[in-house]
Every structure is written in C-alpha cells, then in structure tokens.
Motif scaffolding. Sequence first.
Motif, PDB file in Angstrom:
ATOM      1  N   ALA A  51       0.832  -1.207   0.000  1.00  0.00           N
ATOM      2  CA  ALA A  51       0.000   0.000   0.000  1.00  0.00           C
ATOM      3  C   ALA A  51       0.863   1.252   0.000  1.00  0.00           C
ATOM      4  N   TYR A  52       1.957   1.214   0.767  1.00  0.00           N
ATOM      5  CA  TYR A  52       2.854   2.372   0.810  1.00  0.00           C
ATOM      6  C   TYR A  52       3.518   2.593  -0.552  1.00  0.00           C
ATOM      7  N   ILE A  53       4.045   1.534  -1.144  1.00  0.00           N
ATOM      8  CA  ILE A  53       4.718   1.682  -2.433  1.00  0.00           C
ATOM      9  C   ILE A  53       3.730   2.099  -3.519  1.00  0.00           C
ATOM     10  N   LYS A  54       2.524   1.571  -3.497  1.00  0.00           N
ATOM     11  CA  LYS A  54       1.515   1.976  -4.471  1.00  0.00           C
ATOM     12  C   LYS A  54       1.208   3.463  -4.334  1.00  0.00           C
ATOM     13  N   SER A  55       1.039   3.940  -3.097  1.00  0.00           N
ATOM     14  CA  SER A  55       0.799   5.357  -2.868  1.00  0.00           C
ATOM     15  C   SER A  55       1.983   6.201  -3.328  1.00  0.00           C
ATOM     16  N   PHE A  56       3.179   5.728  -3.052  1.00  0.00           N
ATOM     17  CA  PHE A  56       4.400   6.435  -3.462  1.00  0.00           C
ATOM     18  C   PHE A  56       4.438   6.570  -4.980  1.00  0.00           C
ATOM     19  N   VAL A  57       4.149   5.468  -5.673  1.00  0.00           N
ATOM     20  CA  VAL A  57       4.190   5.444  -7.134  1.00  0.00           C
ATOM     21  C   VAL A  57       3.119   6.356  -7.726  1.00  0.00           C
ATOM     22  N   GLU A  58       1.940   6.338  -7.149  1.00  0.00           N
ATOM     23  CA  GLU A  58       0.842   7.138  -7.675  1.00  0.00           C
ATOM     24  C   GLU A  58       1.094   8.638  -7.557  1.00  0.00           C
ATOM     25  N   GLN A  59       2.036   9.022  -6.695  1.00  0.00           N
ATOM     26  CA  GLN A  59       2.381  10.438  -6.548  1.00  0.00           C
ATOM     27  C   GLN A  59       3.538  10.854  -7.450  1.00  0.00           C
ATOM     28  N   VAL A  60       4.056   9.914  -8.246  1.00  0.00           N
ATOM     29  CA  VAL A  60       5.090  10.226  -9.227  1.00  0.00           C
ATOM     30  C   VAL A  60       4.412  10.751 -10.488  1.00  0.00           C
ATOM     31  N   ASP A  61       4.932  11.843 -11.014  1.00  0.00           N
ATOM     32  CA  ASP A  61       4.361  12.429 -12.227  1.00  0.00           C
ATOM     33  C   ASP A  61       4.840  11.643 -13.442  1.00  0.00           C
ATOM     34  N   GLY A  62       3.925  10.962 -14.112  1.00  0.00           N
ATOM     35  CA  GLY A  62       4.272  10.219 -15.315  1.00  0.00           C
ATOM     36  C   GLY A  62       4.399   8.734 -15.063  1.00  0.00           C
ATOM     37  N   PRO A  63       4.805   7.997 -16.113  1.00  0.00           N
ATOM     38  CA  PRO A  63       4.888   6.542 -16.014  1.00  0.00           C
ATOM     39  C   PRO A  63       6.016   6.086 -15.093  1.00  0.00           C
ATOM     40  N   VAL A  64       5.838   4.892 -14.545  1.00  0.00           N
ATOM     41  CA  VAL A  64       6.808   4.327 -13.601  1.00  0.00           C
ATOM     42  C   VAL A  64       7.134   2.895 -14.002  1.00  0.00           C
ATOM     43  N   LEU A  65       8.412   2.563 -13.960  1.00  0.00           N
ATOM     44  CA  LEU A  65       8.862   1.180 -14.052  1.00  0.00           C
ATOM     45  C   LEU A  65       9.242   0.748 -12.640  1.00  0.00           C
ATOM     46  N   LEU A  66       8.610  -0.301 -12.144  1.00  0.00           N
ATOM     47  CA  LEU A  66       8.882  -0.800 -10.795  1.00  0.00           C
ATOM     48  C   LEU A  66       9.861  -1.967 -10.863  1.00  0.00           C
ATOM     49  N   ALA A  67      10.904  -1.919 -10.058  1.00  0.00           N
ATOM     50  CA  ALA A  67      11.841  -3.036  -9.944  1.00  0.00           C
ATOM     51  C   ALA A  67      11.910  -3.458  -8.490  1.00  0.00           C
TER      52      ALA A  67
END
Length: 240
Positions: A51-67
Amino acid sequence: MSAPASPTIVLVHGAFADAASWSPVTERLLDRGHRVLVPPVSNRSLSADAAYIKSFVEQVDGPVLLAGHSYGGAVITVAGVADNVVGLVYVSGYALAEGESLGQLQGGFPDSDLAANLVYTPYPIEGAEPGTDVSVDIAAFPAIFAAGLDPAKAAVLAVSQRPLSAIAFGEPATAAAWKTKPAWGIVSSADHTINPDVERFGYKRAGFRAVVEIDGPHLVMQTHPDDVVAVITDAIAHSA
C-alpha cells in the motif's frame, strides 16, 4: 507530437536490506540520465508495504517502471496495479499469484540455506500482542545473503540489516500486477537466500517477457550491477 516520457524507475528493496542495497544500480542509472527513486520499505507486512509503495508510485508524475528485489518482488506484485506503472522487473524476486503467500510459494521447493539461519526476535506493537522480527544470523549473513561481496562490506550489511515481520510470510497477495503489466525477471542462479527454482517457477508461471539467468548471489545488484541495469533499461525501452 512530443515523444512519450521515459518512465521513472522506482527501485524497491527486500527483506534484510535497505535502499542502499540498490546503490551500484542506482548510480549507473543516474549516470545514464534516468530519473530514479528508491523509497524505504518498512518490512512490517505485505499489505502495508504494498500500500505504501503503491501510494508512493501514484504520486510520481508520469509513467513508472517498478523493480523489486527479493521480498520487494512480492511488494511490486501487489503495488504494481497502480495505473501509472508500465512495467515490472523482478530481481531474485518472488512473483506471487493472487491469493498466494511467500510461505506457500516457497513451500513447494526445497529450503535454501536461509531457512536454517533465521533469527526470531519479538518487537512491541502498541495495543496488541508483540510481533516477531525475522532476520539473518549475523555470522551466516555474509555467506548466505552477501556472498561475493568484499568481506568487510558484507560484515557491515550483516549488522545493519532491516528485519522482516513474520506475518509477511503468511499474508496472501491481494493482486498480481504481472497479469496486466509486462514483466521481466532476473534469476540469481547462485542464490542461497531464495531457492533459484522458486524464482524460475514464479517467472515462468507469470509468462514474463524475458528471463535472464545471472551466475550471482542473492545481492546480484551489488555483484553484477551492469547486468541488472541491462535488464532494467531493456524493460524501459519496451515500456516507454
């Protein structure tokens, strides 16, 4: 028409490590001009960490590649459902199915050397029964978790590891982002922390676009950073 934005690379660490475990890879990606973020993971529970990482990612402007490395693979399996995630990279990681726990996936294979060298320590939880932290025996850590690293560095990592709460092992994944997002995998064929067959099975079941075998230990990002960067940049090229 402007070119699509290159994804921000979000690197997720696993258990018994922290964001610094990604340092050689982070440095190389930054040198190549990529935008990189390496958030901390509390390692308290799969649901809370995801949940924390999802929230963190959703606050990034633009597309995200998760590793995700190791347990971080389980975290991105759930967190990767965020709408702006365009790809997943698993590094010596757990590719869980929806409804499956770490313990269930590992239970289908022989134990790695890690199982016999875990240490269980209680920690307080306000208003509830104490939790249990799981860490790697300090004396065994260099050979099991940090093989191939300089002994002095391995010794530092051994005494600064971030434990994983025991509840994370039995908590089922509530989603499997690889069902809808393209994924790539790295198998550490000399891994003594996770049985490499656990990695191979999860990646094959998920139908990853590409799987690379590296003759390296669990901390393959430390020993083979160029190989790891190559997989991440390949994923970016196909996800942008």
